[in-house]
Write a protein that holds these residues in place. Structure first.
Motif, PDB file in Angstrom:
ATOM      1  N   ALA A 165      48.349  45.447  43.500  1.00  6.79           N
ATOM      2  CA  ALA A 165      48.681  45.438  42.223  1.00  6.79           C
ATOM      3  C   ALA A 165      49.386  44.151  41.406  1.00  6.79           C
ATOM      4  N   LEU A 166      50.183  43.554  42.155  1.00 11.22           N
ATOM      5  CA  LEU A 166      51.093  42.451  41.835  1.00 11.22           C
ATOM      6  C   LEU A 166      50.412  41.227  41.768  1.00 11.22           C
ATOM      7  N   VAL A 167      49.221  40.925  42.837  1.00 12.41           N
ATOM      8  CA  VAL A 167      48.797  39.608  43.212  1.00 12.41           C
ATOM      9  C   VAL A 167      48.095  38.688  42.133  1.00 12.41           C
ATOM     10  N   SER A 168      47.574  39.926  41.250  1.00 13.12           N
ATOM     11  CA  SER A 168      46.728  39.079  40.119  1.00 13.12           C
ATOM     12  C   SER A 168      47.531  38.859  38.925  1.00 13.12           C
ATOM     13  N   ARG A 169      48.861  39.028  38.953  1.00 10.65           N
ATOM     14  CA  ARG A 169      49.829  38.932  37.832  1.00 10.65           C
ATOM     15  C   ARG A 169      49.365  39.608  36.617  1.00 10.65           C
ATOM     16  N   PRO A 170      49.204  41.069  36.755  1.00  7.71           N
ATOM     17  CA  PRO A 170      48.422  41.638  35.713  1.00  7.71           C
ATOM     18  C   PRO A 170      49.491  41.808  34.559  1.00  7.71           C
ATOM     19  N   GLU A 171      49.125  42.137  33.139  1.00  8.41           N
ATOM     20  CA  GLU A 171      49.921  42.132  32.158  1.00  8.41           C
ATOM     21  C   GLU A 171      50.706  43.531  32.165  1.00  8.41           C
ATOM     22  N   VAL A 172      50.365  44.417  32.932  1.00  7.94           N
ATOM     23  CA  VAL A 172      51.199  45.735  33.271  1.00  7.94           C
ATOM     24  C   VAL A 172      50.593  46.326  34.387  1.00  7.94           C
TER      25      VAL A 172
END
Length: 252
Positions: A165-172
């Protein structure tokens, strides 16, 4: 509970405006969301709480583009998701949103490393190697990257899901009962990692939970009842959350 005052839409990472969701029609219609307006601030950890049927999961699914609202608006940053095509919503979920689910949702035939980078692989994007290495280190996955989900404990599987969930640097990042299948120690570790991602990475996290202990890790709690925002708690702790739920006659 403090009175509900949605932040200005322009300051929200994701927001609902007059959101209505009705399932069914006629006498059997169920109004799951009844005019919800709420914003979720950037680089904040917010928990959504309420009894079964309060609308908390429906709200999260509409905010994340997993369900379509009957009326009202959903905004992801400055982008309106309401009324977009399935293709546009799929792209937004892939490129701008991270997900952590109670059931982990890892692909059993892939290794931990392959599961972590799968969304980026599907998008044809290379991972940020420094961020990936940091997440693997922080999540304690260095010795588990070659293992498949069946070879990992529940806590380790959820750590893989967090890294994904975090590796793509999502907005949320949307987290749906992320500790529901974990023992108390693993659950506390997962919640601490979510909290630290807000502090250290500037991540925005929106979590649905029924657990006052889990909610106490958040910066803010949004309370729902009967499809409406019923109150908010800033800087929550287990006691303040339990008291607020008791006020709403929600079993804690």
């Amino acid at each position: 509970m403090t009175p509900h005052a949605p932040p200005p839409i322009g300051q929200a990472a994701v927001a609902a405006v007059d959101l209505v969701k009705v399932y069914g029609s006629g006498d059997t219609a169920v109004r799951a969301l009844d005019g919800v307006s709420v914003g979720f601030g950037r680089a904040e950890f917010t928990a959504i709480m309420g009894s079964s049927g309060s609308g908390k999961s429906t709200l999260m699914h509409c905010l994340a583009g997993l369900d379509t609202a009957t009326s009202g608006r959903v905004l992801l940053g400055g982008t309106e998701l309401t009324g977009q095509s399935d293709r546009t919503l799929t792209r937004a979920r892939r490129d701008r949103i991270g997900f952590v689910f109670q059931a982990f949702n890892l692909l059993p035939q892939l290794t931990a490393a392959q599961n972590i980078t799968l969304p980026l692989d599907l998008a044809g994007r290379e991972p940020d190697r420094d961020l990936l290495a940091h997440l693997v280190d922080v999540l304690g996955l260095g010795q588990r990257l070659g293992h498949r989900p069946s070879e990992l404990s529940g806590g380790q599987q959820q750590r893989v899901a967090l890294a994904r969930a975090l590796v793509s640097r999502p907005e949320v990042v949307f987290a749906d009962e992320p500790t529901g299948n974990l023992d108390s120690r693993s659950g506390a570790e997962v919640l601490a990692i979510l909290r630290d991602s807000v502090r250290d990475l500037g991540q925005t996290v929106v979590m649905v939970t029924h657990d006052p202990i889990a909610a106490a890790y958040a910066d803010r709690v949004v309370l729902l009842a009967d499809g409406r925002v019923a109150g908010e708690i800033d800087a929550p702790n287990q006691g303040s959350v339990t008291d607020a739920l008791r006020e709403l006659a929600v079993p804690a």
